[in-house]
Motif scaffolding. Structure first.
Motif, PDB file in Angstrom:
ATOM      1  N   GLU A 295       0.759  -1.200  -0.182  1.00  0.00           N
ATOM      2  CA  GLU A 295       0.056  -0.030  -0.118  1.00  0.00           C
ATOM      3  C   GLU A 295       0.865   1.256   0.142  1.00  0.00           C
ATOM      4  O   GLU A 295       0.337   2.229  -0.767  1.00  0.00           O
ATOM      5  CB  GLU A 295      -1.098   0.136   1.388  1.00  0.00           C
ATOM      6  CG  GLU A 295      -2.089  -0.996   1.168  1.00  0.00           C
ATOM      7  CD  GLU A 295      -3.095  -0.703  -0.006  1.00  0.00           C
ATOM      8  OE1 GLU A 295      -3.126   0.452  -0.283  1.00  0.00           O
ATOM      9  OE2 GLU A 295      -3.905  -1.804  -0.137  1.00  0.00           O
ATOM     10  N   ALA A 296       1.985   1.181   0.636  1.00  0.00           N
ATOM     11  CA  ALA A 296       2.921   2.316   0.789  1.00  0.00           C
ATOM     12  C   ALA A 296       3.946   2.251  -0.456  1.00  0.00           C
ATOM     13  O   ALA A 296       4.762   3.415  -0.253  1.00  0.00           O
ATOM     14  CB  ALA A 296       3.565   2.287   2.186  1.00  0.00           C
ATOM     15  N   GLY A 297       3.954   1.267  -1.333  1.00  0.00           N
ATOM     16  CA  GLY A 297       5.068   1.378  -2.226  1.00  0.00           C
ATOM     17  C   GLY A 297       6.514   1.246  -1.647  1.00  0.00           C
ATOM     18  O   GLY A 297       7.406   1.824  -1.969  1.00  0.00           O
ATOM     19  N   MET A 298       6.491   0.374  -0.798  1.00  0.00           N
ATOM     20  CA  MET A 298       7.887   0.081  -0.060  1.00  0.00           C
ATOM     21  C   MET A 298       8.188  -1.199   0.024  1.00  0.00           C
ATOM     22  O   MET A 298       7.297  -2.238  -0.017  1.00  0.00           O
ATOM     23  CB  MET A 298       7.754   0.632   1.510  1.00  0.00           C
ATOM     24  CG  MET A 298       7.508   2.198   1.855  1.00  0.00           C
ATOM     25  SD  MET A 298       6.964   2.170   3.367  1.00  0.00           S
ATOM     26  CE  MET A 298       8.822   2.475   3.885  1.00  0.00           C
ATOM     27  N   SER A 299       9.290  -1.672   0.461  1.00  0.00           N
ATOM     28  CA  SER A 299       9.735  -2.960   0.640  1.00  0.00           C
ATOM     29  C   SER A 299       9.370  -3.452   2.036  1.00  0.00           C
ATOM     30  O   SER A 299       9.183  -2.545   2.847  1.00  0.00           O
ATOM     31  CB  SER A 299      11.124  -3.348   0.594  1.00  0.00           C
ATOM     32  OG  SER A 299      11.932  -2.755   1.541  1.00  0.00           O
ATOM     33  N   PRO A 300       8.825  -4.814   2.274  1.00  0.00           N
ATOM     34  CA  PRO A 300       8.497  -5.028   3.653  1.00  0.00           C
ATOM     35  C   PRO A 300       9.659  -4.511   4.634  1.00  0.00           C
ATOM     36  O   PRO A 300       9.088  -4.266   5.683  1.00  0.00           O
ATOM     37  CB  PRO A 300       8.471  -6.591   3.537  1.00  0.00           C
ATOM     38  CG  PRO A 300       8.028  -6.984   1.988  1.00  0.00           C
ATOM     39  CD  PRO A 300       8.763  -5.800   1.436  1.00  0.00           C
ATOM     40  N   SER A 301      10.842  -4.956   4.404  1.00  0.00           N
ATOM     41  CA  SER A 301      11.829  -4.316   5.680  1.00  0.00           C
ATOM     42  C   SER A 301      11.713  -3.124   5.793  1.00  0.00           C
ATOM     43  O   SER A 301      11.955  -2.633   6.990  1.00  0.00           O
ATOM     44  CB  SER A 301      13.034  -5.124   5.027  1.00  0.00           C
ATOM     45  OG  SER A 301      13.560  -4.576   4.028  1.00  0.00           O
ATOM     46  N   ALA A 302      11.859  -2.219   4.653  1.00  0.00           N
ATOM     47  CA  ALA A 302      11.724  -0.603   5.003  1.00  0.00           C
ATOM     48  C   ALA A 302      10.334  -0.463   5.668  1.00  0.00           C
ATOM     49  O   ALA A 302      10.278   0.430   6.699  1.00  0.00           O
ATOM     50  CB  ALA A 302      11.813  -0.102   3.390  1.00  0.00           C
ATOM     51  N   CYS A 303       9.279  -1.050   5.180  1.00  0.00           N
ATOM     52  CA  CYS A 303       7.872  -0.811   6.097  1.00  0.00           C
ATOM     53  C   CYS A 303       8.150  -1.024   7.312  1.00  0.00           C
ATOM     54  O   CYS A 303       7.698  -0.323   8.145  1.00  0.00           O
ATOM     55  CB  CYS A 303       6.865  -1.563   5.405  1.00  0.00           C
ATOM     56  SG  CYS A 303       5.250  -1.494   6.072  1.00  0.00           S
ATOM     57  N   TRP A 304       8.629  -2.215   7.669  1.00  0.00           N
ATOM     58  CA  TRP A 304       8.813  -2.641   9.175  1.00  0.00           C
ATOM     59  C   TRP A 304       9.625  -1.527   9.792  1.00  0.00           C
ATOM     60  O   TRP A 304       9.179  -1.493  11.084  1.00  0.00           O
ATOM     61  CB  TRP A 304       9.401  -3.805   9.189  1.00  0.00           C
ATOM     62  CG  TRP A 304       9.482  -4.740  10.444  1.00  0.00           C
ATOM     63  CD1 TRP A 304       8.390  -5.434  11.123  1.00  0.00           C
ATOM     64  CD2 TRP A 304      10.537  -4.437  11.419  1.00  0.00           C
ATOM     65  NE1 TRP A 304       8.843  -5.633  12.487  1.00  0.00           N
ATOM     66  CE2 TRP A 304      10.215  -5.143  12.683  1.00  0.00           C
ATOM     67  CE3 TRP A 304      11.735  -4.072  11.403  1.00  0.00           C
ATOM     68  CZ2 TRP A 304      10.809  -5.346  13.627  1.00  0.00           C
ATOM     69  CZ3 TRP A 304      12.692  -3.944  12.582  1.00  0.00           C
ATOM     70  CH2 TRP A 304      12.097  -4.669  13.833  1.00  0.00           C
ATOM     71  N   ARG A 305      10.699  -1.436   9.562  1.00  0.00           N
ATOM     72  CA  ARG A 305      11.451  -0.193  10.196  1.00  0.00           C
ATOM     73  C   ARG A 305      10.757   0.980  10.289  1.00  0.00           C
ATOM     74  O   ARG A 305      10.951   1.674  11.436  1.00  0.00           O
ATOM     75  CB  ARG A 305      12.770   0.023   9.391  1.00  0.00           C
ATOM     76  CG  ARG A 305      13.966  -1.026   9.473  1.00  0.00           C
ATOM     77  CD  ARG A 305      15.170  -0.737   8.784  1.00  0.00           C
ATOM     78  NE  ARG A 305      15.155  -0.340   7.354  1.00  0.00           N
ATOM     79  CZ  ARG A 305      15.201  -1.174   6.622  1.00  0.00           C
ATOM     80  NH1 ARG A 305      15.265  -2.456   6.618  1.00  0.00           N
ATOM     81  NH2 ARG A 305      15.353  -0.646   5.040  1.00  0.00           N
ATOM     82  N   ARG A 306      10.222   1.369   9.517  1.00  0.00           N
ATOM     83  CA  ARG A 306       9.237   2.546   9.459  1.00  0.00           C
ATOM     84  C   ARG A 306       8.284   2.594  10.531  1.00  0.00           C
ATOM     85  O   ARG A 306       7.836   3.596  11.249  1.00  0.00           O
ATOM     86  CB  ARG A 306       8.732   3.298   8.136  1.00  0.00           C
ATOM     87  CG  ARG A 306       8.020   4.427   8.066  1.00  0.00           C
ATOM     88  CD  ARG A 306       9.002   5.669   8.045  1.00  0.00           C
ATOM     89  NE  ARG A 306       9.588   5.684   6.525  1.00  0.00           N
ATOM     90  CZ  ARG A 306       9.878   6.446   5.653  1.00  0.00           C
ATOM     91  NH1 ARG A 306       8.582   7.392   5.671  1.00  0.00           N
ATOM     92  NH2 ARG A 306      10.510   6.431   4.510  1.00  0.00           N
ATOM     93  N   VAL A 307       7.686   1.458  10.416  1.00  0.00           N
ATOM     94  CA  VAL A 307       6.304   1.259  11.524  1.00  0.00           C
ATOM     95  C   VAL A 307       6.988   1.450  13.017  1.00  0.00           C
ATOM     96  O   VAL A 307       6.557   2.056  13.948  1.00  0.00           O
ATOM     97  CB  VAL A 307       5.540   0.109  11.426  1.00  0.00           C
ATOM     98  CG1 VAL A 307       4.539  -0.200  12.438  1.00  0.00           C
ATOM     99  CG2 VAL A 307       4.772   0.308  10.088  1.00  0.00           C
ATOM    100  N   LYS A 308       8.283   0.600  13.319  1.00  0.00           N
ATOM    101  CA  LYS A 308       9.062   0.471  14.352  1.00  0.00           C
ATOM    102  C   LYS A 308       9.355   2.132  14.720  1.00  0.00           C
ATOM    103  O   LYS A 308       9.297   2.220  15.689  1.00  0.00           O
ATOM    104  CB  LYS A 308      10.137  -0.270  14.489  1.00  0.00           C
ATOM    105  CG  LYS A 308       9.763  -1.518  14.245  1.00  0.00           C
ATOM    106  CD  LYS A 308       9.212  -2.057  15.749  1.00  0.00           C
ATOM    107  CE  LYS A 308       8.754  -3.560  15.915  1.00  0.00           C
ATOM    108  NZ  LYS A 308       7.949  -3.761  16.904  1.00  0.00           N
ATOM    109  N   ALA A 309       9.721   2.724  13.834  1.00  0.00           N
ATOM    110  CA  ALA A 309      10.165   4.177  14.319  1.00  0.00           C
ATOM    111  C   ALA A 309       9.091   5.020  14.660  1.00  0.00           C
ATOM    112  O   ALA A 309       9.118   5.979  15.411  1.00  0.00           O
ATOM    113  CB  ALA A 309      10.985   4.817  13.011  1.00  0.00           C
ATOM    114  N   LEU A 310       7.880   4.846  14.062  1.00  0.00           N
ATOM    115  CA  LEU A 310       6.663   5.556  14.306  1.00  0.00           C
ATOM    116  C   LEU A 310       6.231   5.024  15.761  1.00  0.00           C
ATOM    117  O   LEU A 310       5.704   5.960  16.658  1.00  0.00           O
ATOM    118  CB  LEU A 310       5.537   5.388  13.229  1.00  0.00           C
ATOM    119  CG  LEU A 310       5.784   5.960  11.940  1.00  0.00           C
ATOM    120  CD1 LEU A 310       4.700   5.351  11.047  1.00  0.00           C
ATOM    121  CD2 LEU A 310       5.519   7.322  11.954  1.00  0.00           C
ATOM    122  N   GLU A 311       6.625   3.815  16.210  1.00  0.00           N
ATOM    123  CA  GLU A 311       5.991   3.263  17.506  1.00  0.00           C
ATOM    124  C   GLU A 311       6.902   3.890  18.402  1.00  0.00           C
ATOM    125  O   GLU A 311       6.595   4.234  19.458  1.00  0.00           O
ATOM    126  CB  GLU A 311       6.133   1.916  17.436  1.00  0.00           C
ATOM    127  CG  GLU A 311       5.070   1.211  16.805  1.00  0.00           C
ATOM    128  CD  GLU A 311       5.341  -0.376  16.744  1.00  0.00           C
ATOM    129  OE1 GLU A 311       4.412  -1.118  16.172  1.00  0.00           O
ATOM    130  OE2 GLU A 311       6.272  -0.860  16.862  1.00  0.00           O
TER     131      GLU A 311
END
Length: 152
Positions: A28-44
């Protein structure tokens, strides 16, 4: 943390469905799964994502009485305020509580099984708090908009 467009996309989708898989969220965000996971962790870690949860329909759960309760305090000493806040924080009927400006000191959203349960909440709890001077109840007749997320 400074958020960008992708962060907004992630938050929009997580607010709509916190059970979305990381792979689907990344798509949905047009990202790789690993980059997405890192971004969500940073938001948390930044506290932008506070928690995850389910949105429950109060009526379907048997809580058919809903009210906005305006509370005015008689005393504003630190001890009285802390006692009021602690007491309100422990009550399951109080689903939201805000310290506000204006005529009332606090605004609460209260859910109960029915009018009798709300009356018991008032008589056995709220009216017994020493800091409470007055309570005004606005009964919710129907829900116009209920949104648990914030818009991006």
């Amino acid at each position: 943390m400074k958020m960008d467009h992708r962060d907004h996309i992630l938050l929009k989708h997580l607010q709509a469905d916190s059970r979305i898989s990381n792979a689907d969220l990344a798509d949905e965000a047009g990202m790789s799964p690993s980059a997405c996971w890192r971004r969500v962790k940073a938001l948390e870690e930044a506290g932008i994502i506070d928690r995850y949860g389910a949105v429950v329909n109060p009526t379907a759960a048997g809580l058919t009485f809903q009210a906005i309760v305006h509370v005015q305090l008689a005393r504003h000493s630190e001890d009285e305020l802390n006692a009021f806040i602690q007491a309100v924080s422990t009550r399951r009927e109080v689903v939201e509580c805000y310290a506000t400006t204006g005529q009332s000191d606090y605004q609460m959203r209260v859910l109960c099984r029915d009018l009798d349960a709300y009356n018991a909440f008032l008589e056995t709890f709220l009216f017994r708090l020493s800091a409470v001077a007055s309570v005004q109840t606005n009964v919710v007749l129907r829900e116009i908009k209920r949104n648990t997320g914030i818009g991006f």
